[in-house]
Motif scaffolding. Sequence first.
Motif, mmCIF file in Angstrom:
data_model
loop_
_atom_site.group_PDB
_atom_site.id
_atom_site.type_symbol
_atom_site.label_atom_id
_atom_site.label_comp_id
_atom_site.label_asym_id
_atom_site.label_seq_id
_atom_site.Cartn_x
_atom_site.Cartn_y
_atom_site.Cartn_z
ATOM 1 N N ALA A 182 -29.990 9.441 -1.330
ATOM 2 C CA ALA A 182 -29.467 10.674 -1.930
ATOM 3 C C ALA A 182 -28.433 10.364 -3.006
ATOM 4 C CB ALA A 182 -28.857 11.560 -0.850
ATOM 5 N N LEU A 183 -27.576 9.386 -2.738
ATOM 6 C CA LEU A 183 -26.559 9.010 -3.718
ATOM 7 C C LEU A 183 -27.202 8.519 -5.011
ATOM 8 C CD1 LEU A 183 -24.024 7.133 -1.409
ATOM 9 C CD2 LEU A 183 -23.604 9.280 -2.617
ATOM 10 N N CYS A 184 -28.187 7.642 -4.879
ATOM 11 C CA CYS A 184 -28.835 7.069 -6.063
ATOM 12 C C CYS A 184 -29.645 8.102 -6.831
ATOM 13 C CB CYS A 184 -29.715 5.890 -5.653
ATOM 14 S SG CYS A 184 -28.758 4.457 -5.071
ATOM 15 N N GLU A 185 -30.062 9.178 -6.165
ATOM 16 C CA GLU A 185 -30.782 10.268 -6.824
ATOM 17 C C GLU A 185 -29.827 11.284 -7.452
ATOM 18 O OE1 GLU A 185 -33.139 11.863 -3.707
ATOM 19 O OE2 GLU A 185 -34.466 10.107 -3.575
ATOM 20 N N GLY A 186 -28.523 11.099 -7.214
ATOM 21 C CA GLY A 186 -27.544 12.049 -7.721
ATOM 22 C C GLY A 186 -27.550 13.362 -6.982
ATOM 23 N N ASP A 187 -28.051 13.348 -5.759
ATOM 24 C CA ASP A 187 -28.158 14.561 -4.937
ATOM 25 C C ASP A 187 -26.894 14.738 -4.100
ATOM 26 O OD1 ASP A 187 -28.815 16.634 -3.271
ATOM 27 O OD2 ASP A 187 -30.535 15.649 -2.326
ATOM 28 N N GLY A 188 -25.926 15.451 -4.663
ATOM 29 C CA GLY A 188 -24.651 15.619 -3.970
ATOM 30 C C GLY A 188 -24.771 16.394 -2.675
ATOM 31 N N VAL A 189 -25.570 17.451 -2.669
ATOM 32 C CA VAL A 189 -25.744 18.258 -1.458
ATOM 33 C C VAL A 189 -26.423 17.444 -0.368
ATOM 34 C CG1 VAL A 189 -26.866 20.282 -0.471
ATOM 35 C CG2 VAL A 189 -25.787 20.439 -2.720
ATOM 36 N N GLY A 190 -27.491 16.749 -0.728
ATOM 37 C CA GLY A 190 -28.199 15.931 0.251
ATOM 38 C C GLY A 190 -27.354 14.797 0.785
ATOM 39 N N ALA A 191 -26.592 14.135 -0.104
ATOM 40 C CA ALA A 191 -25.724 13.040 0.321
ATOM 41 C C ALA A 191 -24.659 13.534 1.288
ATOM 42 C CB ALA A 191 -25.073 12.382 -0.889
ATOM 43 N N ALA A 192 -24.102 14.718 1.000
ATOM 44 C CA ALA A 192 -23.071 15.289 1.868
ATOM 45 C C ALA A 192 -23.642 15.637 3.241
ATOM 46 C CB ALA A 192 -22.471 16.536 1.216
ATOM 47 N N GLU A 193 -24.827 16.238 3.262
ATOM 48 C CA GLU A 193 -25.446 16.614 4.537
ATOM 49 C C GLU A 193 -25.774 15.377 5.376
ATOM 50 O OE1 GLU A 193 -28.813 18.883 3.357
ATOM 51 O OE2 GLU A 193 -27.675 20.759 3.096
ATOM 52 N N ARG A 194 -26.310 14.349 4.721
ATOM 53 C CA ARG A 194 -26.674 13.141 5.457
ATOM 54 C C ARG A 194 -25.441 12.387 5.936
ATOM 55 N NH1 ARG A 194 -31.551 11.415 1.262
ATOM 56 N NH2 ARG A 194 -32.767 13.316 1.617
ATOM 57 N N MET A 195 -24.384 12.429 5.119
ATOM 58 C CA MET A 195 -23.145 11.780 5.540
ATOM 59 C C MET A 195 -22.546 12.507 6.744
ATOM 60 S SD MET A 195 -20.963 9.360 5.233
ATOM 61 C CE MET A 195 -21.051 8.603 3.598
ATOM 62 N N ARG A 196 -22.577 13.821 6.743
ATOM 63 C CA ARG A 196 -22.024 14.571 7.879
ATOM 64 C C ARG A 196 -22.750 14.209 9.176
ATOM 65 N NH1 ARG A 196 -18.685 18.692 8.138
ATOM 66 N NH2 ARG A 196 -18.946 19.293 5.944
ATOM 67 N N ALA A 197 -24.065 14.137 9.113
ATOM 68 C CA ALA A 197 -24.830 13.763 10.308
ATOM 69 C C ALA A 197 -24.504 12.347 10.755
ATOM 70 C CB ALA A 197 -26.325 13.888 10.014
ATOM 71 N N HIS A 198 -24.189 11.489 9.797
ATOM 72 C CA HIS A 198 -23.902 10.087 10.097
ATOM 73 C C HIS A 198 -22.549 9.899 10.775
ATOM 74 C CE1 HIS A 198 -23.673 5.760 9.660
ATOM 75 N NE2 HIS A 198 -22.663 5.834 8.813
ATOM 76 N N VAL A 199 -21.531 10.622 10.307
ATOM 77 C CA VAL A 199 -20.170 10.358 10.788
ATOM 78 C C VAL A 199 -19.699 11.346 11.839
ATOM 79 C CG1 VAL A 199 -19.534 9.274 8.605
ATOM 80 C CG2 VAL A 199 -19.067 11.716 8.947
ATOM 81 N N GLN A 200 -20.446 12.399 12.085
ATOM 82 C CA GLN A 200 -19.992 13.419 13.030
ATOM 83 C C GLN A 200 -19.877 12.833 14.437
ATOM 84 O OE1 GLN A 200 -22.484 17.011 13.617
ATOM 85 N NE2 GLN A 200 -20.685 18.136 12.951
ATOM 86 N N VAL A 201 -18.697 12.930 15.002
ATOM 87 C CA VAL A 201 -18.441 12.394 16.346
ATOM 88 C C VAL A 201 -17.964 13.534 17.224
ATOM 89 C CG1 VAL A 201 -17.202 10.685 17.717
ATOM 90 C CG2 VAL A 201 -17.844 10.155 15.356
ATOM 91 N N GLN A 202 -18.923 14.288 17.743
ATOM 92 C CA GLN A 202 -18.619 15.412 18.616
ATOM 93 C C GLN A 202 -19.625 15.424 19.761
ATOM 94 O OE1 GLN A 202 -18.654 18.919 16.156
ATOM 95 N NE2 GLN A 202 -16.716 18.442 15.180
#
Length: 225
Positions: A182-202
């Motif tokens: 997503a980052l390399c595609e310049g997809d800010g929304v997609g990168a943010a969504e994927r990052m949230r799923a990656h780091v969410q600790v709940q």
Amino acid sequence: MRGERTPRLREALEDDIVSGRLRPGQRLDEVGLAARFGVSRTPIREALIQLSASGLIEIRPRRGAFVVLLGPRELLESFELMEELEVACARLAAQRMGDADRAALASAHAACGAALAGGDVPTYYSANAAFHAAIHAATGNRVIHGEASRLQRALQPYNRLQLDVPRRLEASFAEHEAIMAALCEGDGVGAAERMRAHVQVQGERFMALLAALQAQAEASSASAL
């Protein structure tokens, strides 16, 4: 040589703090630590200063260094803040990263892959930190970069424990793949969504982290008997 010892000493002391071998409120004796690790007091003092910067210990004037360990509520709140910072970093990085940023990200990702293939958890831990640091730097925003880096250091011992969960390394690497795409595609929304799923600790992941902390503390207590 001394500079090379300091990171290893810091990591050893981080492990001691998270595992419970060094208890909350416990005073850290520089002389005793120097004898334990077979070094002078100077690299011990440097390691303690680094730990103080990460929030794991508190250095009190004329009293020495004392262990600080986050309780469940503070730990959860810190991870919630880290989640928001990482998401913001991913969104900004997707919009702003240049060739040098992409190269740094690819290098860290390749190091994660090599560590995963070799079953080398400590190396994966370091490469994982480098992967996230590359995203922080790619934001081009010095304030958010600094805050994300500071909190990342404070949560390093807990992030390391998360990687000890069975199959977590494989999942982490796959999540990195999706984020990087997503980052390399310049997809800010997609990168943010994927990052949230990656780091969410709940939920279950947070309970697994608390269980890992408890298991390490119990193992430490048993080995001391």
